[in-house]
Design a protein around this motif. Structure first.
Motif, short mmCIF file in Angstrom:
data_model
loop_
_atom_site.label_atom_id
_atom_site.label_comp_id
_atom_site.label_asym_id
_atom_site.label_seq_id
_atom_site.Cartn_x
_atom_site.Cartn_y
_atom_site.Cartn_z
N ASP A 82 85.86 14.07 62.83
CA ASP A 82 86.05 13.44 61.73
C ASP A 82 86.36 14.76 60.71
OD1 ASP A 82 86.04 12.37 58.99
OD2 ASP A 82 85.40 10.77 60.07
N MET A 83 87.50 14.95 60.03
CA MET A 83 87.83 16.04 59.10
C MET A 83 87.73 15.76 57.75
SD MET A 83 87.80 18.20 61.58
CE MET A 83 88.61 19.63 60.30
N SER A 84 87.37 14.24 57.60
CA SER A 84 87.26 13.98 56.30
C SER A 84 86.35 14.50 54.93
CB SER A 84 87.11 12.26 56.15
OG SER A 84 85.84 12.02 56.48
N GLY A 85 85.41 14.89 55.69
CA GLY A 85 84.28 15.68 54.56
C GLY A 85 83.19 14.58 54.51
N SER A 86 83.32 13.42 55.19
CA SER A 86 82.13 12.36 55.05
C SER A 86 81.52 12.44 56.37
CB SER A 86 82.78 11.04 54.68
OG SER A 86 83.19 11.09 53.43
N GLY A 87 80.31 11.97 56.48
CA GLY A 87 79.59 11.85 57.64
C GLY A 87 80.41 11.04 58.47
N PRO A 88 80.59 11.37 59.97
CA PRO A 88 81.43 10.47 60.90
C PRO A 88 80.71 9.06 61.13
CG PRO A 88 80.01 12.33 61.88
CD PRO A 88 80.04 12.47 60.60
N LEU A 89 79.44 8.91 60.85
CA LEU A 89 78.82 7.73 61.24
C LEU A 89 78.43 6.96 59.64
CD1 LEU A 89 76.32 8.48 64.12
CD2 LEU A 89 78.80 7.45 64.27
N SER A 90 79.02 7.45 58.72
CA SER A 90 78.71 6.91 57.34
C SER A 90 79.44 5.71 57.25
CB SER A 90 79.17 7.85 56.39
OG SER A 90 80.78 8.03 56.36
N LYS A 91 78.93 4.75 56.37
CA LYS A 91 79.42 3.46 55.96
C LYS A 91 80.98 3.69 55.63
CE LYS A 91 75.63 0.72 54.75
NZ LYS A 91 74.60 0.20 53.96
N GLU A 92 81.27 4.84 54.98
CA GLU A 92 82.60 5.11 54.34
C GLU A 92 83.70 5.02 55.89
OE1 GLU A 92 80.05 5.86 51.45
OE2 GLU A 92 80.07 6.54 53.23
N ARG A 93 83.17 5.78 56.83
CA ARG A 93 84.13 6.03 57.92
C ARG A 93 83.73 5.11 59.09
NH1 ARG A 93 88.16 8.56 56.71
NH2 ARG A 93 88.25 9.43 58.81
N MET A 94 83.00 4.14 58.89
CA MET A 94 82.66 2.96 59.59
C MET A 94 84.07 2.33 60.53
SD MET A 94 79.98 -0.20 60.04
CE MET A 94 79.99 -1.21 61.25
N PRO A 95 84.92 1.92 59.55
CA PRO A 95 86.05 1.33 59.90
C PRO A 95 86.90 2.16 60.76
CG PRO A 95 85.62 0.85 57.54
CD PRO A 95 84.76 2.14 58.01
N VAL A 96 86.97 3.47 60.62
CA VAL A 96 87.68 4.29 61.39
C VAL A 96 87.28 4.44 62.78
CG1 VAL A 96 88.82 6.61 61.41
CG2 VAL A 96 88.35 5.66 59.29
N ARG A 97 85.62 4.52 62.78
CA ARG A 97 85.16 4.61 64.01
C ARG A 97 85.48 3.22 64.86
NH1 ARG A 97 84.48 8.88 61.78
NH2 ARG A 97 86.37 9.08 62.67
N LEU A 98 85.28 2.13 64.23
CA LEU A 98 85.60 0.86 64.67
C LEU A 98 87.01 0.91 65.44
CD1 LEU A 98 83.56 -1.50 62.77
CD2 LEU A 98 82.94 -1.01 64.95
N GLN A 99 88.07 1.28 64.64
CA GLN A 99 89.68 1.28 64.92
C GLN A 99 89.76 2.07 66.35
OE1 GLN A 99 91.82 -0.67 64.17
NE2 GLN A 99 93.53 0.13 65.39
#
Length: 236
Positions: free
Chosen positions: A108-125
């Motif tokens: 994850d290159m977003s700067g947020s934690g890869p398992l953060s709530k913000e990135r959860m939709p991306v991980r699920l996709q």
């Protein structure tokens, strides 16, 4: 992820603790109780006579700074992996077990934690795309099995069907794998200092291999279930 010399030094200190409580010498402990062999990389045979492993040990015996020598050797031998086809995930099929094994790495290159709530939709996709491919290729027959310390973390478990992670087996003897050692790493490959300090303090007090193993903050857990749960969960 670029591993750090400090990460290798942590494993050296664990190997020294193994030597203290067992009949093994230091080089045997490095092979059997650290992740070094897998990092160069060689194979999964853990053959002590393999030329790459022997070249590493030869240099280590002469190195004034063992962690830096290991880091240099690792940089020279490491394989630079291409990006995972499904973001932070990829999978393998084990035909002898008719099982899907999937693997996670922080891509994850977003700067947020890869398992953060913000990135959860991306991980699920990412997982939805991966299991859609699996369904197309393998259908409803395989089972799914995981193996990682990450299943101790709510932020990781919530990416998978609840039924899948309700009954997980503890997996012992994972000393040679990142499924155990990965818990000490930050996103940039540096070591979580507070975890490492608590780990090292525990090692000093332990007098058996079992006691040393209990010093790891998290155990490796292994869930398993029919693949139909995943197809339903990701709606594929």
């Amino acid at each position: 992820m670029d591993l750090s010399p400090t990460f290798f030094e942590l494993q050296f200190l664990f190997a020294e603790s193994i030597v203290r409580v067992s009949h093994l010498n230091f080089e045997e402990a490095l092979l059997d109780f650290t992740n070094l062999y897998m990092q160069f990389p060689i194979d999964r045979s853990f053959d002590p006579t393999h030329p790459v492993w022997q070249a590493y040990l030869t240099g280590l015996r002469q190195a004034p700074e063992r962690a830096m020598w290991t880091y240099t050797f690792y940089q020279h031998k490491r394989e630079l992996h291409s990006p995972y086809p499904y973001g932070c995930f990829h999978y393998s099929y084990l035909p002898e077990e008719n099982t899907i094994r999937y693997h996670f790495a922080n891509a994850d290159m977003s700067g947020s934690g890869p398992l953060s709530k913000e990135r959860m939709p991306v991980r699920l996709q990412e997982l939805k795309m991966m299991f859609a491919k699996i369904k197309k290729q393998y259908g409803d027959i395989p089972t799914v099995r995981g193996n990682s310390w990450l299943y101790n973390i709510d932020a990781y478990r919530r990416l998978f069907p609840v039924q899948y992670t309700q009954a997980m087996k503890v997996v012992d003897g994972e000393f040679q794998y990142m499924s155990l050692w990965g818990q000490f790493l930050q996103r940039d490959g540096r070591v979580h200092r507070h975890l490492a300090d608590a780990f090292l303090s525990c090692l000093q007090k332990s007098k058996t291999i079992e006691g040393l193993a209990s010093c790891f903050p998290y155990q490796v857990l292994s869930p398993q279930s029919p693949i139909a749960l995943f197809y339903e969960f990701y709606e594929v």
